[in-house]
Structures are given as structure tokens and as C-alpha cells.
Scaffold this motif. Structure first.
Motif, PDB file in Angstrom:
ATOM      1  N   ASN A 112       0.836  -1.275   0.080  1.00  0.00           N
ATOM      2  CA  ASN A 112       0.081   0.077   0.041  1.00  0.00           C
ATOM      3  C   ASN A 112       0.991   1.277  -0.028  1.00  0.00           C
ATOM      4  N   TYR A 113       2.023   1.306   0.614  1.00  0.00           N
ATOM      5  CA  TYR A 113       2.894   2.216   0.761  1.00  0.00           C
ATOM      6  C   TYR A 113       3.501   2.776  -0.459  1.00  0.00           C
ATOM      7  N   TYR A 114       3.986   1.527  -1.305  1.00  0.00           N
ATOM      8  CA  TYR A 114       4.742   2.041  -2.483  1.00  0.00           C
ATOM      9  C   TYR A 114       3.613   1.857  -3.641  1.00  0.00           C
ATOM     10  N   SER A 115       2.495   1.636  -3.670  1.00  0.00           N
ATOM     11  CA  SER A 115       1.496   1.772  -4.563  1.00  0.00           C
ATOM     12  C   SER A 115       0.870   3.051  -4.720  1.00  0.00           C
ATOM     13  N   TYR A 116       1.241   3.911  -3.888  1.00  0.00           N
ATOM     14  CA  TYR A 116       0.693   5.174  -3.780  1.00  0.00           C
ATOM     15  C   TYR A 116       1.525   6.255  -4.571  1.00  0.00           C
ATOM     16  N   SER A 117       1.191   7.038  -5.733  1.00  0.00           N
ATOM     17  CA  SER A 117       1.783   7.820  -6.284  1.00  0.00           C
ATOM     18  C   SER A 117       1.077   8.934  -6.440  1.00  0.00           C
ATOM     19  N   PRO A 118       1.780  10.194  -6.023  1.00  0.00           N
ATOM     20  CA  PRO A 118       0.921  11.387  -5.697  1.00  0.00           C
ATOM     21  C   PRO A 118       1.092  12.143  -7.020  1.00  0.00           C
ATOM     22  N   LYS A 119       0.064  12.875  -7.378  1.00  0.00           N
ATOM     23  CA  LYS A 119      -0.069  13.702  -8.527  1.00  0.00           C
ATOM     24  C   LYS A 119       1.202  14.924  -8.451  1.00  0.00           C
ATOM     25  N   SER A 120       1.780  14.991  -9.589  1.00  0.00           N
ATOM     26  CA  SER A 120       2.734  16.288  -9.455  1.00  0.00           C
ATOM     27  C   SER A 120       2.321  17.513  -9.919  1.00  0.00           C
TER      28      SER A 120
END
Length: 53
Positions: A27-35
């Protein structure tokens, strides 16, 4: 179930801990914030703070 062997409790605890750790890491590494929100964040943070006390 107190009749279970202690080694069985230990193996269940280890298995549960590994599954929990794997779930949290995934769950931690699958989150990708929008730039593209960086400009909005900078715009909001640069606004003056008017306290109405």
C-alpha cells in the motif's frame, strides 16, 4: 483453542505478521502523488493569513 501446540501459535503469529507487513509495504509503494498539484500547494501556502480574533 488452548490445546494447540505453542509452535503452531508461533507460526500463525509469524505468518500474520508477514502478511500484515507485506500488505502495508504494498500500500505504501503503490501510492503515487500527482505532480501537477505542486503549483496549487505553493499558491495556497503563499496566501497571507488574516486572523480575525
Amino acid at each position: 483453542m488452548p490445546q494447540m501446540a505453542p509452535i503452531n501459535w508461533l507460526s500463525l503469529f509469524i505468518m500474520f505478521s508477514l502478511i500484515l507487513l507485506l500488505f502495508n509495504v504494498m500500500n505504501y509503494y503503490s501510492y503515487s502523488p500527482k505532480s501537477n498539484n505542486i503549483k496549487e500547494i505553493n499558491k495556497i501556502s503563499s496566501l497571507p493569513l488574516n486572523w480575525k480574533w
